[in-house]
Write an enzyme that holds these catalytic residues in place. Structure first.
Site, PDB file in Angstrom:
ATOM      1  N   SER A   1       0.816  -1.210   0.000  1.00  0.00           N
ATOM      2  CA  SER A   1       0.000   0.000   0.000  1.00  0.00           C
ATOM      3  C   SER A   1       0.848   1.257   0.000  1.00  0.00           C
ATOM      4  CB  SER A   1      -0.985   0.010   1.169  1.00  0.00           C
ATOM      5  OG  SER A   1      -0.429  -0.525   2.309  1.00  0.00           O
TER       6      SER A   1
ATOM      7  N   HIS B   1      -3.665  -3.430  -5.856  1.00  0.00           N
ATOM      8  CA  HIS B   1      -3.909  -2.932  -4.504  1.00  0.00           C
ATOM      9  C   HIS B   1      -5.373  -3.106  -4.141  1.00  0.00           C
ATOM     10  CE1 HIS B   1      -4.016   0.507  -1.420  1.00  0.00           C
ATOM     11  NE2 HIS B   1      -3.418  -0.515  -0.885  1.00  0.00           N
TER      12      HIS B   1
ATOM     13  N   ASN C   1      -5.655   6.078  -0.771  1.00  0.00           N
ATOM     14  CA  ASN C   1      -5.045   6.425   0.521  1.00  0.00           C
ATOM     15  C   ASN C   1      -4.552   7.868   0.531  1.00  0.00           C
ATOM     16  OD1 ASN C   1      -5.536   3.991   1.679  1.00  0.00           O
ATOM     17  ND2 ASN C   1      -3.510   3.130   1.237  1.00  0.00           N
TER      18      ASN C   1
ATOM     19  N   GLU D   1      -6.901  -1.004  -7.214  1.00  0.00           N
ATOM     20  CA  GLU D   1      -6.029  -0.083  -7.935  1.00  0.00           C
ATOM     21  C   GLU D   1      -4.972  -0.935  -8.638  1.00  0.00           C
ATOM     22  OE1 GLU D   1      -6.133   3.988  -5.212  1.00  0.00           O
ATOM     23  OE2 GLU D   1      -4.747   2.409  -4.627  1.00  0.00           O
TER      24      GLU D   1
HETATM   25  P1  NAI Z   1      -0.499  -9.018   7.959  1.00  0.00           P
HETATM   26  O1  NAI Z   1       0.550  -8.692   8.935  1.00  0.00           O
HETATM   27  O2  NAI Z   1      -1.875  -9.309   8.428  1.00  0.00           O
HETATM   28  O3  NAI Z   1      -0.041 -10.269   7.081  1.00  0.00           O
HETATM   29  C1  NAI Z   1       1.248 -10.433   6.565  1.00  0.00           C
HETATM   30  C2  NAI Z   1       1.515 -11.921   6.443  1.00  0.00           C
HETATM   31  O4  NAI Z   1       2.719 -12.101   5.718  1.00  0.00           O
HETATM   32  C3  NAI Z   1       1.702 -12.625   7.780  1.00  0.00           C
HETATM   33  O5  NAI Z   1       0.807 -13.704   7.876  1.00  0.00           O
HETATM   34  C4  NAI Z   1       3.134 -13.098   7.754  1.00  0.00           C
HETATM   35  O6  NAI Z   1       3.334 -14.322   8.417  1.00  0.00           O
HETATM   36  C5  NAI Z   1       3.374 -13.239   6.269  1.00  0.00           C
HETATM   37  N1  NAI Z   1       4.781 -13.249   5.888  1.00  0.00           N
HETATM   38  C6  NAI Z   1       5.780 -12.475   6.343  1.00  0.00           C
HETATM   39  N2  NAI Z   1       6.928 -12.821   5.734  1.00  0.00           N
HETATM   40  C7  NAI Z   1       6.640 -13.813   4.869  1.00  0.00           C
HETATM   41  C8  NAI Z   1       7.415 -14.590   3.949  1.00  0.00           C
HETATM   42  N3  NAI Z   1       8.684 -14.392   3.809  1.00  0.00           N
HETATM   43  N4  NAI Z   1       6.770 -15.531   3.246  1.00  0.00           N
HETATM   44  C9  NAI Z   1       5.444 -15.738   3.364  1.00  0.00           C
HETATM   45  N5  NAI Z   1       4.674 -15.034   4.230  1.00  0.00           N
HETATM   46  C10 NAI Z   1       5.275 -14.083   4.956  1.00  0.00           C
HETATM   47  O7  NAI Z   1      -0.475  -7.810   6.915  1.00  0.00           O
HETATM   48  P2  NAI Z   1      -1.641  -7.279   5.958  1.00  0.00           P
HETATM   49  O8  NAI Z   1      -2.387  -6.215   6.643  1.00  0.00           O
HETATM   50  O9  NAI Z   1      -2.346  -8.424   5.378  1.00  0.00           O
HETATM   51  O10 NAI Z   1      -0.784  -6.565   4.821  1.00  0.00           O
HETATM   52  C11 NAI Z   1      -0.128  -7.294   3.818  1.00  0.00           C
HETATM   53  C12 NAI Z   1       0.210  -6.371   2.675  1.00  0.00           C
HETATM   54  O11 NAI Z   1      -0.981  -5.773   2.171  1.00  0.00           O
HETATM   55  C13 NAI Z   1       1.122  -5.205   3.059  1.00  0.00           C
HETATM   56  O12 NAI Z   1       1.959  -4.939   1.984  1.00  0.00           O
HETATM   57  C14 NAI Z   1       0.146  -4.053   3.259  1.00  0.00           C
HETATM   58  O13 NAI Z   1       0.734  -2.801   3.026  1.00  0.00           O
HETATM   59  C15 NAI Z   1      -0.870  -4.358   2.189  1.00  0.00           C
HETATM   60  N6  NAI Z   1      -2.210  -3.807   2.404  1.00  0.00           N
HETATM   61  C16 NAI Z   1      -2.794  -3.819   3.632  1.00  0.00           C
HETATM   62  C17 NAI Z   1      -4.071  -3.312   3.809  1.00  0.00           C
HETATM   63  C18 NAI Z   1      -4.748  -3.358   5.146  1.00  0.00           C
HETATM   64  O14 NAI Z   1      -5.790  -2.690   5.318  1.00  0.00           O
HETATM   65  N7  NAI Z   1      -4.248  -4.117   6.097  1.00  0.00           N
HETATM   66  C19 NAI Z   1      -4.838  -2.749   2.671  1.00  0.00           C
HETATM   67  C20 NAI Z   1      -4.152  -2.863   1.404  1.00  0.00           C
HETATM   68  C21 NAI Z   1      -2.888  -3.353   1.304  1.00  0.00           C
END
Ligand code: NAI
Length: 652
Positions: free
Chosen positions: A424, A445, A495, A457
């Site tokens: 994001s 996105h 955002n 997006e």
């Molecule tokens: P989260 O922290 O809930 O999930 C991230 C996951 O990635 C975790 O389950 C973790 O174990 C896993 N992970 C970390 N390193 C890893 C690896 N090497 N291999 C495989 N899995 C791995 O984070 P979230 O909120 O789901 O965000 C994920 C992405 O989405 C980020 O880039 C964030 O910026 C983006 N994003 C988040 C939004 C939100 O509202 N939370 C909205 C839009 C995009």
């Protein structure tokens, strides 16, 4: 069989068979049938012939079918609505259509509609003017009145005829909500008389209906009684109360105008139809309807993007957290085979469980749920990578982690597969810089919650060509999302415009203003939710990190900063700016304020200002895309046509 002399028509074809049955097929230009002025004018001429043929006994009935696979008739032709908004032409046009439908109804021979696929708006109104309706009871048939979504209500006699068939309460309900019914539900409401299992059975059943002179029955007394005497006023009051919970009359006048029409004539379907014209005409040319049409066309245009003919069957998602887990489940719901990777099984299992809940909620049959569960597969070792058509990375927001994941993938990809990140805030160019083919990486996105927000997006980096972006947009469409192409710039579109708006409101709360008042003001302006409640919903941690990434300060020791440090992150932790119980913000009284909508406009100003900046910077290609992107990504008042349109009109 000698065919009777019929007029030349572009939208209809007609032939009479040996049994003297007339087969009338609608096939208008374009992918779906619409009732354009031309189609209606041609139908007038045809009906004149039917009247004569019926009189002379040369025609025993008419069966109306669609010649298109896409369905029966999707409605009146919305592309003509702007021209039709003119007061000098609209009343006449409506009255002519009313007269035509009444003539169909009065024909001495049975007219039977055979319905498959979409039968909406004007299409349903025409079907209701027929004497009997047969519909295909499959997953594709959809019957309803979506007009409220365009700021109007049915104007071809559908108000009265639906009440005649379904009774006042059910008919008003479907007109006020715009809900599309499946064939079985439409049969239950008496909008349809007979169901068949397949489209190829329509002709046979419709033929029988004509030969047996079947005629639909009207709603029974117990249903009609709700529109009688003083009960009608009571029912109308309840309807207004319900409508008030969803939309304000000054924003969306159509439901209220329809309820008033019902209040005046709901016990007499013919009077209801006669009253339609006067109530309908001012709505059609209203700012709300004009803007909603603009939004409709913009969202239709989004569906035309993307490379044609690319097929997507397998998706691999890396990261099974909030976003990755939900993206994977959504793709499986939409028919893709999905492999979901994370560091270990413990981190994947919760996503599979959430997925199952989603499938149960959205799919009707157990075997469909079971199939979706099978399509969503845990894949801790990333075996799915080499088979996937699309790979979406959604791991933690850390550049090094994302870079190392992508460089480990590059040699294992299927040729032509989409390589995407859900980041994001990190510039795509930085994530892609270590790749051998950096042009392959695009951004997809998604928004949280994935199942509810329609926007994706599609992020374009300086490395990308139209080929990757076209495929990305095609994939978003393939999973039922609306793609808006946005340049890789901090915060992208949504955002970027949301942050100054939410942070502006947070600062006002920190300076002592009531959060309830600010939220109520934004809603009075036309936002679906106020900025403080939105911050709590997004999560204060997420809000803070996006704010910091975009260069907005969150001062040490401010209320916002304190809440984050105390782990009061909003809805997900049960407390943020508000306390949350059962998913609902616990709000106190809204202090009195002389001009809540004016205050809302003041709060929304930074969002509108930033949309102008983003457009000027070329982050989105044009005004229309900026408006639809902000509407879909933030819920910005659709009746204002989007932030830029609202500013042009002096409303924001
Ligand atoms: P989260 O922290 O809930 O999930 C991230 C996951 O990635 C975790 O389950 C973790 O174990 C896993 N992970 C970390 N390193 C890893 C690896 N090497 N291999 C495989 N899995 C791995 O984070 P979230 O909120 O789901 O965000 C994920 C992405 O989405 C980020 O880039 C964030 O910026 C983006 N994003 C988040 C939004 C939100 O509202 N939370 C909205 C839009 C995009």
């Amino acid at each position: 069989m000698i065919q009777p002399q019929m007029p030349e028509t572009k939208n209809w074809s007609f032939h009479r068979d040996v049994e003297k049955l007339g087969w009338l097929t609608i096939n208008t230009p374009g992918p779906v049938n619409t009732l354009s002025r031309e189609a209606i004018t041609e139908l007038e001429v045809l009906v004149t012939r039917f009247e004569a043929l019926a009189e002379s006994g040369e025609l025993v009935g008419v069966i109306l079918l669609s010649g298109k696979d896409s369905g029966f008739i999707a409605g009146a032709d919305v592309s003509e609505f702007d021209a039709m908004s003119d007061f000098s032409v609209l009343p006449e046009a409506l009255k002519r259509t009313h007269a035509l439908f009444a003539r169909i109804e009065k024909l001495k021979i049975p007219v039977v509609a055979g319905i498959h696929g979409f039968c909406l708006g004007g299409g349903l109104e025409l079907a209701l003017a027929c004497h009997y309706r047969v519909a295909v009871n499959d997953d594709k048939t959809r019957i309803g009145f979506p007009e409220v979504g365009l700021g109007i209500f049915p104007g071809f006699g559908g108000t009265g005829r639906s009440i005649r068939q379904a009774g006042p309460v059910d008919a008003m309900q479907i007109m006020l909500t715009g809900k599309m019914l499946r064939a079985g539900a439409a049969r239950g409401l008496n909008l349809v008389d007979k169901l068949v299992r397949h489209r190829d059975m329509l002709r046979w059943e419709a033929r029988k209906a004509v030969l047996q002179k079947r005629k639909s029955t009207e709603a029974g007394f117990l249903k009609r009684v709700m529109a009688m005497g003083p009960l009608r006023g009571y029912v109308a009051g309840k309807m207004k109360e319900q409508a008030g919970k969803k939309a304000r009359v000054e924003h969306y006048p159509a439901p209220y105008a329809l309820i008033e029409l019902f209040e005046a004539h709901g016990n007499d379907w013919k009077a209801m139809i006669a009253g339609e014209v006067d109530a309908f005409v001012p709505l059609m040319g209203s700012d709300t309807a004009t803007n909603l049409r603009r939004v409709f066309f913009a969202s239709e245009a989004l569906k035309k993007q993307g490379t044609k003919g690319v097929k997507f069957a397998r998706v691999h998602v890396i990261g099974a957290g909030v976003m990755g887990g939900d993206i994977a489940a959504w793709c499986a719901l939409k028919g893709m085979s999905v492999t979901l990777q994370d560091l270990d099984m413990e981190r994947i299992q919760p996503a599979l469980d959430r997925g199952k809940k989603l499938f149960k909620k959205r799919l009707r049959k157990k075997h469909e749920v079971d199939a979706a569960v099978l399509r969503l597969e845990a894949d801790p070792n990333g075996k799915g990578v080499s088979r996937a058509d699309v790979i979406i990375e959604a791991v933690v927001e850390k550049l090094e982690v994302k870079q190392s994941i992508f460089s480990g993938l590059e040699d294992r990809l299927k040729p032509g597969a989409i390589l995407a990140t859900n980041t994001s805030s990190i510039e795509l160019e930085r994530i892609a810089e270590k790749l051998k083919q950096p042009e392959r990486l695009i951004g997809l996105h998604f928004f949280n919650p994935v199942a509810q927000l329609p926007l994706v997006e599609v992020i374009r980096s300086t490395f990308n060509t139209d080929a990757e972006i076209g495929k990305g947009a095609a994939f978003a469409l393939a999973i039922g999302k609306s793609p808006v192409v946005v340049k890789s710039a901090p915060g992208f579109l949504v955002n970027r415009v949301l942050m100054p708006y939410m942070l502006g409101a947070v600062q006002r709360v920190e300076a002592g203003e009531s959060k309830e008042m600010l939220d109520a003001a934004a809603v009075a302006f036309g936002m679906p939710m106020g900025p403080i409640e939105l911050m709590d919903t997004v999560g204060l941690d997420v809000g803070k990190s996006v704010a910091t990434e975009l260069g907005h300060g969150v001062p040490e020791g401010s209320q916002f900063d304190r809440l984050v440090k105390e782990g009061k992150l909003g809805r997900k932790t049960g407390e943020g700016f508000y306390k949350w119980v059962d998913g609902k913000a616990q709000k106190g009284e809204v202090p009195a304020h002389g001009d809540l909508a004016g205050l809302g406009r003041e709060l929304v100003k930074p969002l509108v200002d930033m949309t102008e900046v983003v457009l000027a910077e070329g982050v989105v290609a044009n005004e229309g895309l900026a408006d639809i992107g902000v509407i879909m990504g933030t819920g910005f008042a659709p009746f204002l046509g989007g932030p830029l349109k609202a500013r042009k009109d002096g409303k924001a």
